[in-house]
Design an enzyme around this catalytic site. Structure first.
Site, PDB file in Angstrom:
ATOM      1  N   TYR A  12       0.831  -1.205   0.000  1.00  0.00           N
ATOM      2  CA  TYR A  12       0.000   0.000   0.000  1.00  0.00           C
ATOM      3  C   TYR A  12       0.860   1.246   0.000  1.00  0.00           C
ATOM      4  CZ  TYR A  12       0.885   0.923   4.997  1.00  0.00           C
ATOM      5  OH  TYR A  12       1.474   1.221   6.191  1.00  0.00           O
TER       6      TYR A  12
ATOM      7  N   LYS B 262       6.536  -1.910   1.930  1.00  0.00           N
ATOM      8  CA  LYS B 262       5.346  -1.326   2.571  1.00  0.00           C
ATOM      9  C   LYS B 262       4.163  -2.275   2.382  1.00  0.00           C
ATOM     10  CE  LYS B 262       3.214   3.222   3.254  1.00  0.00           C
ATOM     11  NZ  LYS B 262       3.334   3.203   4.707  1.00  0.00           N
TER      12      LYS B 262
ATOM     13  N   GLU C   4      12.015   2.605  14.326  1.00  0.00           N
ATOM     14  CA  GLU C   4      11.091   3.632  13.815  1.00  0.00           C
ATOM     15  C   GLU C   4       9.819   3.552  14.641  1.00  0.00           C
ATOM     16  OE1 GLU C   4       9.698   2.788   9.780  1.00  0.00           O
ATOM     17  OE2 GLU C   4       9.939   0.644  10.143  1.00  0.00           O
TER      18      GLU C   4
ATOM     19  N   LEU D 191      11.090   1.246   7.183  1.00  0.00           N
ATOM     20  CA  LEU D 191      10.531   1.744   5.927  1.00  0.00           C
ATOM     21  C   LEU D 191      11.238   3.052   5.585  1.00  0.00           C
ATOM     22  CD1 LEU D 191       8.187   1.266   3.842  1.00  0.00           C
ATOM     23  CD2 LEU D 191       7.019   3.108   5.070  1.00  0.00           C
TER      24      LEU D 191
HETATM   25  N1  PDD Z   1       2.801   5.033   7.454  1.00  0.00           N
HETATM   26  N2  PDD Z   1       7.441   3.818   8.991  1.00  0.00           N
HETATM   27  C1  PDD Z   1       6.319   3.073   8.928  1.00  0.00           C
HETATM   28  C2  PDD Z   1       6.324   1.716   9.547  1.00  0.00           C
HETATM   29  C3  PDD Z   1       5.174   3.582   8.289  1.00  0.00           C
HETATM   30  O1  PDD Z   1       4.059   2.831   8.214  1.00  0.00           O
HETATM   31  C4  PDD Z   1       5.216   4.879   7.731  1.00  0.00           C
HETATM   32  C5  PDD Z   1       4.039   5.470   7.010  1.00  0.00           C
HETATM   33  C6  PDD Z   1       6.420   5.625   7.828  1.00  0.00           C
HETATM   34  C7  PDD Z   1       6.540   6.995   7.228  1.00  0.00           C
HETATM   35  O2  PDD Z   1       6.577   6.929   5.824  1.00  0.00           O
HETATM   36  P1  PDD Z   1       6.054   8.142   4.927  1.00  0.00           P
HETATM   37  O3  PDD Z   1       6.844   9.328   5.322  1.00  0.00           O
HETATM   38  O4  PDD Z   1       6.331   7.697   3.553  1.00  0.00           O
HETATM   39  O5  PDD Z   1       4.573   8.321   5.229  1.00  0.00           O
HETATM   40  C8  PDD Z   1       7.509   5.046   8.451  1.00  0.00           C
HETATM   41  C9  PDD Z   1       1.598   5.454   6.754  1.00  0.00           C
HETATM   42  C10 PDD Z   1       1.363   6.923   6.846  1.00  0.00           C
HETATM   43  C11 PDD Z   1       0.436   4.605   7.237  1.00  0.00           C
HETATM   44  O6  PDD Z   1       0.648   3.403   7.403  1.00  0.00           O
HETATM   45  O7  PDD Z   1      -0.670   5.122   7.417  1.00  0.00           O
END
Ligand code: PDD
Length: 287
Positions: free
Chosen positions: A33, A147, A180, A205
């Site tokens: 996703y 992801k 993270e 991620l």
């Molecule tokens: N989550 N780390 C994890 C485990 C994440 O699921 C996310 C993003 C990030 C940040 O990535 P980005 O800057 O590309 O949003 C880091 C999204 C927002 C979610 O699962 O809703």
């Protein structure tokens, strides 16, 4: 609530949107996703998000469900139908519908694509009061760089955080280092003023917000270092914050109940938030 969702070629009423019970995403979490932020009608960092989707699909050997150009069109069309100004676009691609078997289907199946949007309060330059985080063991698999929709450890960590009154969980590896957040990247500002976040590898991620913010940090001539940092170091940090498509740059003011610095959002976090919002507002307009 958003009025439309996109499901495999059709824009349908959000309340009626559904997928087949043998969708491999539903049964096996066999899918990926993306979440793309939207600020003032503009998509934030669409290209790197679609590049990351391409990478995630490639790692799992799932084909693109539609061409990349078509996906961009569908995103815009759903935003238009839902009159999305501020919020996010969620898109999910699974390997498709097949009789349940762990191995990939032997007959070719079409990957399934669904998309929804969510309206949120506009995130502005003001960081607010900051948030609390709670540490939790990182019990995820060894491909956190993909992801995928397989988010159970993240769900459990986030729930534990919420039950303790914290907003986010910070995941701790077996060396005692912060990898993270459950759905965000984790950063600290050291007492020497260095901006630190963990290096990207299969343990986290590679956040798109993280990448953009590192470029902003460069522009601001802040010292930016990618390395592991321990929970103990985070607790002694001058500032801490999280980044994601949904939280932009949000200061962390408490870790496991202990204040970070003076317990208030710090100057560096504020500055980075301002710069990030400026960047988001300069994105490509969707009409
Ligand atoms: N989550 N780390 C994890 C485990 C994440 O699921 C996310 C993003 C990030 C940040 O990535 P980005 O800057 O590309 O949003 C880091 C999204 C927002 C979610 O699962 O809703």
């Amino acid at each position: 609530m958003a009025r439309f969702a996109y499901v495999n070629g059709r824009y349908v009423d959000h309340l009626d949107a559904s997928v087949h019970i043998e969708d491999r995403g539903y049964q096996l979490a066999d899918g990926v996703y993306e979440v793309v932020g939207v600020r003032d009608g503009k998509l934030i960092d669409e290209k790197p998000h679609l590049d990351r989707l391409d990478r995630s699909l490639g790692e799992l050997r799932i084909d693109w469900p539609v061409t990349r150009a078509a996906l961009s069109f569908i995103i815009r069309e759903l935003m238009r139908r839902n009159r999305l100004r501020d919020g996010l676009v969620y898109m999910q691609v699974t390997r498709g519908v097949a009789r349940r078997d762990h191995a990939f289907p032997t007959n070719p199946v079409k990957p399934a694509l669904v998309m929804t949007t969510k309206n949120t309060k506009p995130l502005g330059a003001d960081v607010g009061a900051g948030v609390a985080v709670k540490s939790q063991p990182d019990i995820r698999w060894e491909r956190c760089d993909i992801k995928t929709v397989a988010l159970l450890p993240n769900v459990l960590a986030k729930q534990a955080a919420r039950e303790s009154g914290a907003y986010e969980a910070w995941l701790i590896d077996t060396d005692g280092c912060v990898t993270e957040g459950a759905s965000t990247n984790a950063w600290i500002v050291t007492p020497e003023g260095e901006l630190v976040t963990r290096q990207t590898d299969n343990g986290i991620l590679a956040g798109i917000t993280r990448g953009t913010l590192s470029a902003i940090a460069d522009k601001l001539q802040l010292k930016f270092v990618e390395r592991p940092f321990s929970l103990a170091e985070a607790k002694r940090a001058k500032e801490a914050f999280i980044t994601s498509a949904t939280s932009f740059v949000t200061p962390v003011v408490k870790i496991d109940g202990e204040p970070v610095g003076d317990g208030k959002p710090g100057a560096t976090s504020r500055r980075l938030r301002e710069e990030y919002v400026r960047f988001a507002e300069e994105g490509e307009a969707v009409t």
